[in-house]
Design a protein around this motif. Structure first.
Motif, short mmCIF file in Angstrom:
data_model
loop_
_atom_site.label_atom_id
_atom_site.label_comp_id
_atom_site.label_asym_id
_atom_site.label_seq_id
_atom_site.Cartn_x
_atom_site.Cartn_y
_atom_site.Cartn_z
N ASP A 30 0.85 -1.19 0.00
CA ASP A 30 0.00 0.00 0.00
C ASP A 30 0.90 1.24 0.00
N LEU A 31 0.32 2.38 -0.38
CA LEU A 31 1.08 3.62 -0.38
C LEU A 31 1.25 4.17 1.03
N LEU A 32 2.43 4.69 1.29
CA LEU A 32 2.71 5.38 2.55
C LEU A 32 1.82 6.61 2.65
N GLN A 33 1.21 6.82 3.79
CA GLN A 33 0.37 8.00 4.03
C GLN A 33 1.01 8.83 5.14
N LEU A 34 1.28 10.09 4.87
CA LEU A 34 1.79 10.97 5.92
C LEU A 34 0.62 11.43 6.77
N SER A 35 0.88 11.60 8.05
CA SER A 35 -0.18 12.08 8.94
C SER A 35 -0.44 13.57 8.69
N THR A 36 -1.57 14.04 9.13
CA THR A 36 -1.92 15.47 8.98
C THR A 36 -0.84 16.32 9.64
N GLU A 37 -0.35 15.86 10.79
CA GLU A 37 0.69 16.59 11.52
C GLU A 37 1.99 16.65 10.71
N GLU A 38 2.38 15.52 10.12
CA GLU A 38 3.60 15.48 9.30
C GLU A 38 3.49 16.43 8.11
N ILE A 39 2.33 16.42 7.47
CA ILE A 39 2.12 17.29 6.30
C ILE A 39 2.18 18.76 6.73
N LYS A 40 1.56 19.06 7.86
CA LYS A 40 1.55 20.44 8.37
C LYS A 40 2.97 20.95 8.61
N ASN A 41 3.87 20.07 9.05
CA ASN A 41 5.24 20.46 9.37
C ASN A 41 6.18 20.51 8.16
N LEU A 42 5.69 20.12 7.00
CA LEU A 42 6.53 20.18 5.80
C LEU A 42 6.72 21.64 5.37
N SER A 43 7.87 21.91 4.73
CA SER A 43 8.11 23.26 4.23
C SER A 43 7.14 23.55 3.07
N PRO A 44 6.85 24.83 2.81
CA PRO A 44 5.96 25.18 1.68
C PRO A 44 6.43 24.60 0.35
N ASN A 45 7.76 24.55 0.12
CA ASN A 45 8.29 23.97 -1.13
C ASN A 45 7.81 22.54 -1.34
N LEU A 46 7.79 21.76 -0.27
CA LEU A 46 7.44 20.34 -0.38
C LEU A 46 5.94 20.13 -0.59
N LYS A 47 5.16 21.17 -0.32
CA LYS A 47 3.70 21.08 -0.51
C LYS A 47 3.25 21.70 -1.83
N GLU A 48 4.20 22.35 -2.52
CA GLU A 48 3.87 22.98 -3.81
C GLU A 48 3.63 21.89 -4.86
N LYS A 49 2.69 22.16 -5.77
CA LYS A 49 2.44 21.19 -6.86
C LYS A 49 3.62 21.22 -7.82
N ARG A 50 4.25 20.06 -7.99
CA ARG A 50 5.40 19.95 -8.89
C ARG A 50 5.36 18.59 -9.59
N ALA A 51 5.88 18.56 -10.81
CA ALA A 51 6.02 17.30 -11.54
C ALA A 51 7.39 16.71 -11.20
N THR A 52 7.42 15.39 -10.97
CA THR A 52 8.67 14.73 -10.61
C THR A 52 8.84 13.41 -11.35
N PHE A 53 10.07 12.97 -11.40
CA PHE A 53 10.41 11.61 -11.82
C PHE A 53 11.28 11.01 -10.74
N VAL A 54 11.11 9.71 -10.49
CA VAL A 54 11.99 8.99 -9.59
C VAL A 54 12.68 7.91 -10.42
N THR A 55 14.02 7.92 -10.35
CA THR A 55 14.82 6.96 -11.11
C THR A 55 15.56 6.06 -10.12
N LEU A 56 15.48 4.76 -10.35
CA LEU A 56 16.19 3.78 -9.53
C LEU A 56 17.30 3.16 -10.36
N THR A 57 18.47 3.02 -9.76
CA THR A 57 19.57 2.31 -10.43
C THR A 57 20.11 1.25 -9.48
#
Length: 193
Positions: A30-57
């Motif tokens: 299942d997907l990891l879910q952050l708690s409301t408290e964890e989300i509240k404590n994140l910096s504004p940058n981390l809550k901004e809508k952004r497109a990402t890619f994750v690469t594994l090697t």
């Protein structure tokens, strides 16, 4: 990207979040879910809508790479989803198993919004694309593929890069030489473990 979007601490957090998301999915399916408290404590940058890619090697070889080209959700959430998708749902690879987890290295790429590239002909297109700076999206009808700027390290030749990208999209390798197709470019801020 011209100026870094994230602070070092935020980059470390996202790499750690990516690894935790993969571990969590391996254990709980299942997907990891952050708690409301964890989300509240994140910096504004981390809550901004952004497109990402994750690469594994693994041992320097690609082991999975999935992401979004458009910003559809907060950055932290995109990292959780794309980490899991790269590890378990990249159809080119078997799902990551527990034994591999320690060997896998994670790279995160944060994308700028894609921009349509206006070009007149194939040679104009080749002149406009900037190796090691631009990620490229190639699209024709329902066929689409992208290469992150990091792919220039493996395919430094512009013609070869575009031909390989066309093949990845399921199109003939020379389609970009024979007809006008949609090309978009973007840049990334990337960092890895």
């Amino acid at each position: 990207m011209t100026s870094p979007f994230l602070k070092e601490k935020e980059k470390r957090y996202l790499l750690s979040l990516a690894r935790e998301s993969i571990k969590y999915f391996l254990k709980n399916n299942d997907l990891l879910q952050l708690s409301t408290e964890e989300i509240k404590n994140l910096s504004p940058n981390l809550k901004e809508k952004r497109a990402t890619f994750v690469t594994l090697t693994e041992n320097g070889h690609l082991r999975g790479c999935i992401g979004h080209l458009e910003a559809i959700q907060p950055l932290f959430q995109d990292i959780i989803e794309n980490s899991v998708n790269a590890a378990f749902f990249d159809f080119r690879f078997f799902p990551v198993n527990q034994k591999e987890l320690e060997k896998i290295k994670i790279e995160v790429s944060i994308l700028t919004p894609p921009q349509e590239l206006q070009y007149k002909n194939p040679s104009d297109l080749l002149n406009l694309i900037r190796p090691h700076i631009d990620g490229v999206i190639l699209q024709k009808d329902f066929y689409q593929a992208t290469y992150l700027p990091q792919v220039w390290e493996e395919i430094p030749d512009k013609e070869e890069f575009l031909s390989s990208l066309a093949l990845k999209a399921g199109l003939p390798s020379d389609v970009w030489k024979k007809e006008k197709i949609d090309i978009k470019i973007y840049q990334v801020e990337s960092f890895k473990e």
